[in-house]
Design a protein around this motif. Structure first.
Motif, PDB file in Angstrom:
ATOM      1  N   LEU A  79      35.335  99.032 -27.969  1.00  0.00           N
ATOM      2  CA  LEU A  79      34.503  98.628 -26.824  1.00  0.00           C
ATOM      3  C   LEU A  79      34.660  97.131 -26.578  1.00  0.00           C
ATOM      4  O   LEU A  79      34.325  96.314 -27.411  1.00  0.00           O
ATOM      5  N   ARG A  80      35.174  96.794 -25.405  1.00  0.00           N
ATOM      6  CA  ARG A  80      35.387  95.384 -25.064  1.00  0.00           C
ATOM      7  C   ARG A  80      34.368  94.991 -24.010  1.00  0.00           C
ATOM      8  O   ARG A  80      34.376  95.525 -22.894  1.00  0.00           O
ATOM      9  N   LEU A  81      33.487  94.072 -24.355  1.00  0.00           N
ATOM     10  CA  LEU A  81      32.502  93.567 -23.405  1.00  0.00           C
ATOM     11  C   LEU A  81      32.897  92.144 -23.016  1.00  0.00           C
ATOM     12  O   LEU A  81      33.534  91.441 -23.791  1.00  0.00           O
ATOM     13  N   PRO A  82      32.494  91.700 -21.825  1.00  0.00           N
ATOM     14  CA  PRO A  82      32.862  90.344 -21.399  1.00  0.00           C
ATOM     15  C   PRO A  82      32.194  89.278 -22.271  1.00  0.00           C
ATOM     16  O   PRO A  82      31.089  89.487 -22.768  1.00  0.00           O
ATOM     17  N   CYS A  83      32.873  88.146 -22.444  1.00  0.00           N
ATOM     18  CA  CYS A  83      32.287  87.026 -23.171  1.00  0.00           C
ATOM     19  C   CYS A  83      31.117  86.469 -22.368  1.00  0.00           C
ATOM     20  O   CYS A  83      31.176  86.391 -21.139  1.00  0.00           O
ATOM     21  N   LEU A  84      30.075  86.078 -23.086  1.00  0.00           N
ATOM     22  CA  LEU A  84      28.894  85.527 -22.427  1.00  0.00           C
ATOM     23  C   LEU A  84      28.633  84.128 -22.981  1.00  0.00           C
ATOM     24  O   LEU A  84      28.659  83.934 -24.197  1.00  0.00           O
ATOM     25  N   ASP A  85      28.417  83.169 -22.082  1.00  0.00           N
ATOM     26  CA  ASP A  85      28.079  81.801 -22.499  1.00  0.00           C
ATOM     27  C   ASP A  85      26.698  81.469 -21.970  1.00  0.00           C
ATOM     28  O   ASP A  85      26.454  81.568 -20.764  1.00  0.00           O
ATOM     29  N   LEU A  86      25.808  81.055 -22.876  1.00  0.00           N
ATOM     30  CA  LEU A  86      24.459  80.696 -22.459  1.00  0.00           C
ATOM     31  C   LEU A  86      24.321  79.176 -22.480  1.00  0.00           C
ATOM     32  O   LEU A  86      24.611  78.537 -23.480  1.00  0.00           O
ATOM     33  N   VAL A  87      23.886  78.617 -21.357  1.00  0.00           N
ATOM     34  CA  VAL A  87      23.627  77.177 -21.294  1.00  0.00           C
ATOM     35  C   VAL A  87      22.130  77.001 -21.044  1.00  0.00           C
ATOM     36  O   VAL A  87      21.589  77.551 -20.085  1.00  0.00           O
ATOM     37  N   GLU A  88      21.475  76.245 -21.931  1.00  0.00           N
ATOM     38  CA  GLU A  88      20.056  75.967 -21.709  1.00  0.00           C
ATOM     39  C   GLU A  88      19.979  74.687 -20.903  1.00  0.00           C
ATOM     40  O   GLU A  88      20.203  73.592 -21.415  1.00  0.00           O
TER      41      GLU A  88
END
Lengths: 351, 202
Positions: free
Chosen positions: B114-123
């Motif tokens: 299962l390949r999910l997209p990379c997620l980047d969180l910026v606060e």
């Protein structure tokens, strides 16, 4: 709480169960399942998660070995001995209540003031969260326990899906086998297919001849030379039967060594008889197997779709069967055409 | 596309709109009685046709259907295991948001293909987050918005979600966390609830 400077300050903090250089809050955050134990075995301080496992009782002040059984290293009875081992690794279990093993590492506190032991659940973490209702906050941020719980749960969900798939595939396989028309050993049609063909021919009013073939001496081949030889002979029989019939005819294996041939548009008993004789002759040709020759023969019962005027499937097969037994009774290796006499003879057998 | 994705859409239609509705979709796609297999892999074109048909049958905008799929995955009793796995991300909604960066790796732990997209969180500031979504599948960001809405409810947090396209072509979900303890939220224990009856009662 924590000593900040010289040796004396360190020692005084250690006497209260602290660890020099660390505040209680910092220690609890880094090691929520730690405990410090004085040299005399008295528990000085326990981390919040460890205390949570024994909500009813205050662990500080108890004797370490009253609370825990030391499972490894065996035979030690003094707290100081815990740190004598090379790695300081210990294995502990509660003496009372919910069991479960703890993995731990022991290290000496300075100035001989006892030991610091950091515990973890190890593999028993799955049971532990169940037994103690632990939350994410009960584990140190570096503890992989939560990742392990996640993995256990994710894998069991994935496994559940795989199991469902396997069940469905198994069901599909059984259904496919039930619907199959082919005998896997010989590649001939099977009983189901033969029923199907017979039913259709009768419904269409197509005339046909039927031969019920039963191998003679096949059991002897199987018993003497083994099943592999038997299988080889059966495959040879299949080749013979197919080569002695036409593509429009049906050759089916309906039992271990029983075959039914449906000869389409052929009700001439003379011609059917010739086919039967050719088949028997070829069945009697020896089949080489591992340096020996397997010898069998065949008995055949023969009838046609019009032998009794119009008759049903079961009747036709029964008649062919009666004729077959007449061949067997008469000494095998021959064919017999069904006549109503056979039926009468069968009904009132000679005594 | 991984079978889990197709299966999720199938279960969403079946559980939300009924078996009859799913059967209509399945008939057009010429699927067998069981529909999609979770552990198989399907051609992306199949998923595309599936979505086209679902959108047609439900008569709803494409993006809204995907958002509803996301909400379904977290909030429906039949998908409780997904909700639980997501809740392993943290004790608070903010912790959960930070854990999203690990989501593709966690998903791979569970299902290696299962390949999910990379997620980047910026606060960006206190309580304001921007979640950048790798442009792997165009629909994923919408499903994610549905998941985030439902997870905010699950944690009892009050959050506003917005989405936009960043200059680099990635989708961005803007999250304003107004109150992390707005409501009680749903109970979560690390220990798996015993027996389905308890789960249903929750």
């Amino acid at each position: 709480m924590s000593g900040q400077g010289g040796t004396e300050a360190v020692c005084s903090s250690t006497c209260c169960g602290g660890v020099p250089g660390f505040g209680v809050a910092a220690l609890n955050r880094l090691m929520p399942m730690h405990l410090t134990v004085a040299a005399n075995g008295r528990i000085l301080r326990v981390g919040p998660t460890l205390q949570k496992l024994r909500l009813g009782s205050r662990l500080e002040g108890m004797q370490l070995f009253d609370l825990f059984e030391l499972r490894r290293p065996k035979g030690l009875c003094h707290v100081r001995d815990l740190i004598e081992t090379d790695s300081g690794q210990v294995s502990l279990a509660f003496r009372n209540g919910v069991r479960g093993n703890f993995k731990g590492v022991a290290a000496a506190l300075p100035c001989g003031h006892g030991v610091l032991i950091n515990l973890s659940f190890g593999i028993s973490v799955v049971d532990a969260v169940q037994a103690y209702d632990l939350t994410l906050g009960d584990f140190a941020g570096t503890d992989l326990a939560v990742e392990m719980l996640y993995l256990v749960e994710a894998k069991s969900a994935a496994l559940q899906e795989s199991k469902k798939l396997n069940l469905r595939l198994q069901g599909a396989k059984v259904a496919a086998e039930e619907q199959a028309f082919t005998d896997t050993l010989t590649g001939l049609k099977n009983l189901r297919a033969m029923d199907h063909v017979l039913g259709r021919l009768i419904a269409d009013g197509t005339p046909f001849g039927v031969m019920h073939v039963d191998l003679d001496f096949f059991k002897e081949v199987n018993d003497t030379y083994g099943h592999a030889a038997g299988d080889l002979v059966l495959q040879n029989v299949a080749r013979v039967l197919v080569s002695e019939t036409r593509a429009v005819d049906t050759v089916a294996r309906v039992g271990g060594d029983e075959f039914v041939l449906i000869i389409r548009d052929q009700i001439d008993l003379q011609k059917l008889g010739n086919i039967a004789m050719r088949i028997i002759a070829r069945l009697e040709e020896p089949v080489p197997y591992n340096g020996v020759y397997c010898r069998i023969s065949g008995s055949i019962g023969l009838t046609t779709s019009i032998a009794r005027g119009r008759s049903g499937q079961a009747r036709i097969l029964k008649d062919a069967d009666l004729a077959l037994y007449a061949s067997k009774d008469a000494g095998r290796g021959r064919y017999t055409v069904f006549t109503p006499d056979l039926e009468r003879a069968r009904r009132s057998p000679d005594i | 596309m991984h079978g889990l994705v197709n299966r999720s859409i199938q279960c969403f239609v079946r559980d939300t709109y009924g078996t009859g509705c799913w059967n209509r979709v399945a008939a057009v796609l010429d699927l067998g009685p069981d529909g999609f297999e979770t552990m198989f892999s399907y051609d992306d074109a199949v998923t595309q046709r599936l979505m086209d048909e679902v959108v047609r049958v439900l008569d709803k905008p494409h993006d809204m259907v995907l958002e509803d799929v996301g909400t379904y995955l977290v909030s429906h009793p039949n998908t409780e295991s997904i909700r639980r796995l997501l809740r392993f991300g943290g004790e608070t909604f903010a912790d959960f948001l930070h854990s999203l960066e690990d989501l593709p790796d966690r998903a791979r732990l569970a299902v290696p293909e299962l390949r999910l997209p990379c997620l980047d969180l910026v606060e960006e500031s206190e309580g304001r987050f921007a979640l950048h979504v790798e442009n792997l599948h165009p629909g994923f960001a919408f499903v994610l918005v549905g998941v985030l809405r439902a997870m905010a409810d699950d944690y009892g947090a009050l959050a506003l979600l917005d989405q936009r396209m960043a200059p680099d072509g990635r989708y961005v979900v803007d999250i304003s966390l107004l109150d992390s303890a707005f409501a009680e939220g749903r109970r979560f224990t690390l220990a798996r609830p015993v027996g389905p009856a308890k789960e249903a009662a929750e």
